[in-house]
Design an enzyme around this catalytic site. Sequence first.
Site, PDB file in Angstrom:
ATOM      1  N   SER A 122      45.900  39.839  29.957  1.00 17.11           N
ATOM      2  CA  SER A 122      44.834  38.747  29.900  1.00 17.11           C
ATOM      3  C   SER A 122      43.793  39.064  29.155  1.00 17.11           C
ATOM      4  O   SER A 122      43.086  40.331  29.222  1.00 17.11           O
ATOM      5  CB  SER A 122      44.554  38.625  31.351  1.00 17.11           C
ATOM      6  N   ASP A 148      37.775  30.347  31.555  1.00 16.67           N
ATOM      7  CA  ASP A 148      38.000  31.824  32.020  1.00 16.67           C
ATOM      8  C   ASP A 148      37.715  32.670  30.937  1.00 16.67           C
ATOM      9  O   ASP A 148      38.603  33.672  30.737  1.00 16.67           O
ATOM     10  CB  ASP A 148      39.647  31.758  32.420  1.00 16.67           C
ATOM     11  N   HIS A 155      38.099  36.554  34.608  1.00 20.17           N
ATOM     12  CA  HIS A 155      38.751  37.108  35.788  1.00 20.17           C
ATOM     13  C   HIS A 155      39.145  38.593  35.687  1.00 20.17           C
ATOM     14  O   HIS A 155      39.208  39.246  36.689  1.00 20.17           O
ATOM     15  CB  HIS A 155      40.127  36.483  36.254  1.00 20.17           C
TER      16      HIS A 155
END
Length: 321
Positions: A273, A194, A164
Amino acid sequence: MRRPALYSSSSRSGHALADAADASPTAPASSTSGNGAPPPPSPAKPPSRATRFMRHVAAHNIRLLWSVVALLALMLAISLSFSLHPPGHKLTQKDINAAVLKTLETTVLPSPAAKAYDAIIPSVVRVVGLGKPVKSKDGDEHSDRSVGTGVVIVDKGIILTNLHVVQGAETIKVTFSDGLESTASITGVQPENDLAVLQAHKIPDDMIAATLRSTADLAPGDQVVAVGYPFGIGPSASSGVISGLGRTFRSPEGKQQLTNLIQFDAAANPGNSGGPLVTMDGEVIGIVTAIYNPNQQRSFVGIGFAVPIENAASAAGVPPF
């Protein structure tokens, strides 16, 4: 007046005259020559061969004697030195323990989290995804951007991050720990976890890849450190513990569900992230993927999730163990 005799330069003549002189009686000091004048002085008598040999032997013996005296003096000095400075005693375990204890008392050691940070930081990168440039109402061009973190798992510039962070980006830029900036391209994805795999186009000369560690023996309570760029600030480190294993997380929009996650309580925020979750040895056990907040806000409340490194490495086609 009578002339003194002249000596021959030959050694034989000289020896003969010397022997003749030694054989003749010595005249009294008061004797005079026939005409009343004192006799001429006798010429210097060269030493005989035996005399010269004896002198040489005597000089050699004196040098030998002084050499013996010097050697005895040296041996005496060495003996006195050993008696005044006896050799140290053999080290015992008690001596070693005392030295270690003294060092621990006088030296400030780095914290476990600091050691973990130092071990992993050469492999951590800042990841920026840039969208297509668009013109604003005032005519200025700008592009949407997302900021995250990545970790180098192969020293050829192969980087793991979250999908993402880079999905839909027109351009991907990475910044290494030494400040080198490079563009990167996506070489692999694992949407169910992801994850995205990047290949940097330029890398530092001394690129260091992270060490990956199996999660098989992890347990709740084990200490961990999360390293990344929360809100683009960093690199930053936060420490905590593993809160649980085998967790499931659904994205706030409900579009995706992730399973078999590591739950941890080290502070993580947007920008973390794709960053590494590491042990106190700086070994990567997971890739930070999501945070949970029941208020649907993008801020940390103590629950973060990471994809186990076994899954993450398989996304890059790298069997870690």
